[in-house]
Design a protein around this motif. Structure first.
Motif, PDB file in Angstrom:
ATOM      1  N   ALA A  52       0.826  -1.212   0.000  1.00  0.00           N
ATOM      2  CA  ALA A  52       0.000   0.000   0.000  1.00  0.00           C
ATOM      3  C   ALA A  52       0.857   1.259   0.000  1.00  0.00           C
ATOM      4  CB  ALA A  52      -0.932   0.002   1.208  1.00  0.00           C
ATOM      5  N   ALA A  53       2.023   1.167   0.619  1.00  0.00           N
ATOM      6  CA  ALA A  53       2.899   2.338   0.728  1.00  0.00           C
ATOM      7  C   ALA A  53       3.830   2.496  -0.463  1.00  0.00           C
ATOM      8  CB  ALA A  53       3.724   2.243   2.012  1.00  0.00           C
ATOM      9  N   THR A  54       3.688   1.638  -1.474  1.00  0.00           N
ATOM     10  CA  THR A  54       4.549   1.695  -2.654  1.00  0.00           C
ATOM     11  C   THR A  54       3.738   2.156  -3.863  1.00  0.00           C
ATOM     12  OG1 THR A  54       5.873  -0.140  -1.795  1.00  0.00           O
ATOM     13  CG2 THR A  54       6.119   0.395  -4.124  1.00  0.00           C
ATOM     14  N   ALA A  55       4.158   3.235  -4.474  1.00  0.00           N
ATOM     15  CA  ALA A  55       3.473   3.780  -5.640  1.00  0.00           C
ATOM     16  C   ALA A  55       3.784   2.936  -6.880  1.00  0.00           C
ATOM     17  CB  ALA A  55       3.901   5.226  -5.866  1.00  0.00           C
ATOM     18  N   PRO A  56       2.955   3.045  -7.937  1.00  0.00           N
ATOM     19  CA  PRO A  56       3.199   2.268  -9.164  1.00  0.00           C
ATOM     20  C   PRO A  56       4.568   2.519  -9.791  1.00  0.00           C
ATOM     21  CG  PRO A  56       0.983   3.166  -9.179  1.00  0.00           C
ATOM     22  CD  PRO A  56       1.680   3.764  -7.997  1.00  0.00           C
ATOM     23  N   THR A  80       8.360   4.228  -6.172  1.00  0.00           N
ATOM     24  CA  THR A  80       8.661   5.036  -4.992  1.00  0.00           C
ATOM     25  C   THR A  80       7.678   4.686  -3.884  1.00  0.00           C
ATOM     26  OG1 THR A  80       7.206   6.828  -5.719  1.00  0.00           O
ATOM     27  CG2 THR A  80       9.525   6.922  -6.414  1.00  0.00           C
ATOM     28  N   GLY A  81       8.080   4.912  -2.672  1.00  0.00           N
ATOM     29  CA  GLY A  81       7.195   4.553  -1.566  1.00  0.00           C
ATOM     30  C   GLY A  81       7.552   5.240  -0.273  1.00  0.00           C
ATOM     31  N   ILE A  82       6.814   4.848   0.753  1.00  0.00           N
ATOM     32  CA  ILE A  82       6.999   5.391   2.090  1.00  0.00           C
ATOM     33  C   ILE A  82       7.689   4.330   2.939  1.00  0.00           C
ATOM     34  CG2 ILE A  82       5.859   6.445   4.084  1.00  0.00           C
ATOM     35  CD1 ILE A  82       3.397   6.865   2.293  1.00  0.00           C
ATOM     36  N   PRO A  83       8.769   4.669   3.618  1.00  0.00           N
ATOM     37  CA  PRO A  83       9.391   3.687   4.529  1.00  0.00           C
ATOM     38  C   PRO A  83       8.388   3.226   5.584  1.00  0.00           C
ATOM     39  CG  PRO A  83      10.812   5.600   4.210  1.00  0.00           C
ATOM     40  CD  PRO A  83       9.495   5.953   3.597  1.00  0.00           C
ATOM     41  N   LEU A  84       8.447   1.961   5.938  1.00  0.00           N
ATOM     42  CA  LEU A  84       7.523   1.418   6.935  1.00  0.00           C
ATOM     43  C   LEU A  84       7.982   1.794   8.339  1.00  0.00           C
ATOM     44  CD1 LEU A  84       6.542  -2.091   5.542  1.00  0.00           C
ATOM     45  CD2 LEU A  84       5.385   0.105   5.298  1.00  0.00           C
ATOM     46  N   VAL A  85       8.030   3.093   8.571  1.00  0.00           N
ATOM     47  CA  VAL A  85       8.364   3.666   9.876  1.00  0.00           C
ATOM     48  C   VAL A  85       7.190   4.564  10.253  1.00  0.00           C
ATOM     49  CG1 VAL A  85      10.001   5.035  11.193  1.00  0.00           C
ATOM     50  CG2 VAL A  85      10.811   3.592   9.314  1.00  0.00           C
ATOM     51  N   LEU A 133       4.943   7.135   7.846  1.00  0.00           N
ATOM     52  CA  LEU A 133       3.609   6.746   7.404  1.00  0.00           C
ATOM     53  C   LEU A 133       2.567   7.784   7.802  1.00  0.00           C
ATOM     54  CD1 LEU A 133       3.709   2.938   8.278  1.00  0.00           C
ATOM     55  CD2 LEU A 133       3.539   3.899   5.977  1.00  0.00           C
ATOM     56  N   LEU A 134       2.707   8.342   9.001  1.00  0.00           N
ATOM     57  CA  LEU A 134       1.743   9.339   9.462  1.00  0.00           C
ATOM     58  C   LEU A 134       1.926  10.665   8.732  1.00  0.00           C
ATOM     59  CD1 LEU A 134       1.743   8.692  13.331  1.00  0.00           C
ATOM     60  CD2 LEU A 134       0.213   7.765  11.594  1.00  0.00           C
ATOM     61  N   ALA A 135       3.178  11.042   8.478  1.00  0.00           N
ATOM     62  CA  ALA A 135       3.442  12.322   7.827  1.00  0.00           C
ATOM     63  C   ALA A 135       3.037  12.303   6.355  1.00  0.00           C
ATOM     64  CB  ALA A 135       4.920  12.683   7.967  1.00  0.00           C
ATOM     65  N   ARG A 136       3.136  11.151   5.712  1.00  0.00           N
ATOM     66  CA  ARG A 136       2.861  11.063   4.273  1.00  0.00           C
ATOM     67  C   ARG A 136       1.660  10.150   4.000  1.00  0.00           C
ATOM     68  NH1 ARG A 136       8.565   9.318   1.898  1.00  0.00           N
ATOM     69  NH2 ARG A 136       7.472   9.683  -0.084  1.00  0.00           N
ATOM     70  N   GLY A 137       0.732  10.141   4.946  1.00  0.00           N
ATOM     71  CA  GLY A 137      -0.429   9.264   4.824  1.00  0.00           C
ATOM     72  C   GLY A 137      -1.291   9.554   3.624  1.00  0.00           C
ATOM     73  N   SER A 138      -1.230  10.804   3.097  1.00  0.00           N
ATOM     74  CA  SER A 138      -2.059  11.144   1.935  1.00  0.00           C
ATOM     75  C   SER A 138      -1.701  10.293   0.723  1.00  0.00           C
ATOM     76  CB  SER A 138      -1.905  12.627   1.600  1.00  0.00           C
ATOM     77  OG  SER A 138      -0.537  12.937   1.324  1.00  0.00           O
ATOM     78  N   CYS A 163      -4.420   4.405   9.530  1.00  0.00           N
ATOM     79  CA  CYS A 163      -5.698   4.546   8.819  1.00  0.00           C
ATOM     80  C   CYS A 163      -6.220   5.976   8.904  1.00  0.00           C
ATOM     81  CB  CYS A 163      -6.724   3.570   9.394  1.00  0.00           C
ATOM     82  SG  CYS A 163      -6.437   1.839   8.969  1.00  0.00           S
ATOM     83  N   VAL A 164      -6.107   6.588  10.074  1.00  0.00           N
ATOM     84  CA  VAL A 164      -6.550   7.979  10.235  1.00  0.00           C
ATOM     85  C   VAL A 164      -5.741   8.901   9.331  1.00  0.00           C
ATOM     86  CG1 VAL A 164      -6.650   9.926  11.854  1.00  0.00           C
ATOM     87  CG2 VAL A 164      -7.428   7.660  12.568  1.00  0.00           C
ATOM     88  N   ALA A 165      -4.419   8.695   9.284  1.00  0.00           N
ATOM     89  CA  ALA A 165      -3.559   9.532   8.439  1.00  0.00           C
ATOM     90  C   ALA A 165      -3.901   9.368   6.966  1.00  0.00           C
ATOM     91  CB  ALA A 165      -2.096   9.185   8.682  1.00  0.00           C
TER      92      ALA A 165
END
Length: 327
Positions: free
Chosen positions: A16-20, A23-28, A32-37, A106-108
């Motif tokens: 879910a955190a990896t774009a097509p 690129t992605g969001i580190p699982l930290v 995850l909260l800062a870049r939840g959008s 989930c909230v983020a």
């Protein structure tokens, strides 16, 4: 199985955190909260929802949420009382923390309502299962285990309600840890004296072991949310949140709490009153080291019912705010 599913949830979260484009969001968690959008993209939402559900199955099993709770009564009834105190007072909260972290993600990502719905469903089921099985228990350690299932349901309902309910859930987690550890330690005293876990075979605890008996009754009052103990305050906060936004949940919670009080009163007061049936029950006195630890835990629960320290309240409010819904 629970651990395997929790690990699989991490894998789904990674997808879910990896774009097509790779690129992605580190699982930290902070990332995850800062870049939840970035998790709100149409292709990512389904993976995040799947990760959330797998987290509920994996960590929910360890937390003791029904219908994933089946290991918990067996473990508590067979484990030494000190281990049972750790299981109910600490291990269940560790699993609860894992689910709280997932709810933050989930909230983020704008899926707070989805997570809260799952919390509410599992909370209602756990509360009902705990209440029903408390009524028919003949083993006091299994009764305490089903009480833990019930209280995990109350925690889940509080988080699902959000806002003040989430604050009440965090406070309830603290209170429940102290109260259940106290009762499991006392159950060890009872078993050492009566050599049985059968509720019907334990009578006259107040006469046979006055200190243990008095703390046993106090623990019953605390765990059922009787004022002025801390669990009254946390349950009341969750109830108020329920009636403020979901009246039917408040009515359901009150009804099950009444059933639970009756079931536990029958067991606890029956054990405390009357005369001991066996000579072994009245032989000797409790040692100080059998009484002091549960007494300290009981005083902590009483203190939290009379006064929640501002430092603790601030931390709990901050946690509740991260779960969405505001305070």
């Amino acid at each position: 199985v629970g651990i395997a599913l929790a690990l699989l949830a991490n894998l789904f979260l990674g997808v879910a955190a990896t774009a097509p484009d790779g690129t992605g969001i580190p699982l930290v968690l902070p990332q995850l909260l800062a870049r939840g959008s970035l998790l709100r993209e149409p292709g990512q939402v389904a993976w995040l929802k799947a990760a959330c559900l797998l987290c509920f199955v994996g960590y929910g099993t360890k937390m003791g949420l029904a219908p994933l709770h089946t290991w918990l009564p067996d473990a508590h009834s067979e484990a030494p009382s000190v281990i049972s105190a750790l299981l109910s007072g600490a291990v269940l909260n560790c699993a609860f923390l894992g689910l709280v972290r997932m709810q933050q993600v989930c909230v983020a990502a704008g899926l707070g309502a989805f997570g809260r719905d799952v919390w509410m469903v599992l909370g209602a089921v756990s509360l009902a299962v705990g209440a029903i099985f408390i009524l028919g228990q003949t083993d006091y350690k299994r009764l305490l285990a089903y009480s833990s299932v019930e209280h995990m349901g109350i925690l889940a309902l509080g988080v699902g309600l959000g806002g003040a309910g989430a604050f009440g859930a965090m406070l309830h987690a603290v209170n429940h840890s102290f109260a259940k550890a106290m009762l499991f330690l006392l159950s060890g005293n009872v078993m050492a004296r009566y050599q049985t876990k059968n509720i019907a075979q334990v009578r006259g605890l107040l006469r046979a072991a006055p200190a243990t008996g008095l703390l046993w009754v106090a623990g019953f009052l605390a765990i059922t949310g009787t004022p002025p103990f801390g669990l009254f305050l946390s349950k009341f906060t969750i109830l108020k949140a329920a009636f403020d936004g979901h009246g039917w949940i408040g009515v359901l919670l009150l009804a099950w709490l009444a059933v639970i009080f009756v079931g536990m009163a029958s067991a606890f007061l029956g054990m405390a009153q009357g005369r001991p049936d066996t000579p072994a029950a009245v032989s000797g006195r409790d040692r100080w080291w059998q009484i002091v630890p549960p007494a300290i835990l009981g005083l902590l629960i009483l203190w939290l019912g009379l006064n929640v320290p501002e430092s603790l309240g601030a931390v709990l409010r901050q946690i509740a705010a991260t779960l969405g819904g505001g305070l």
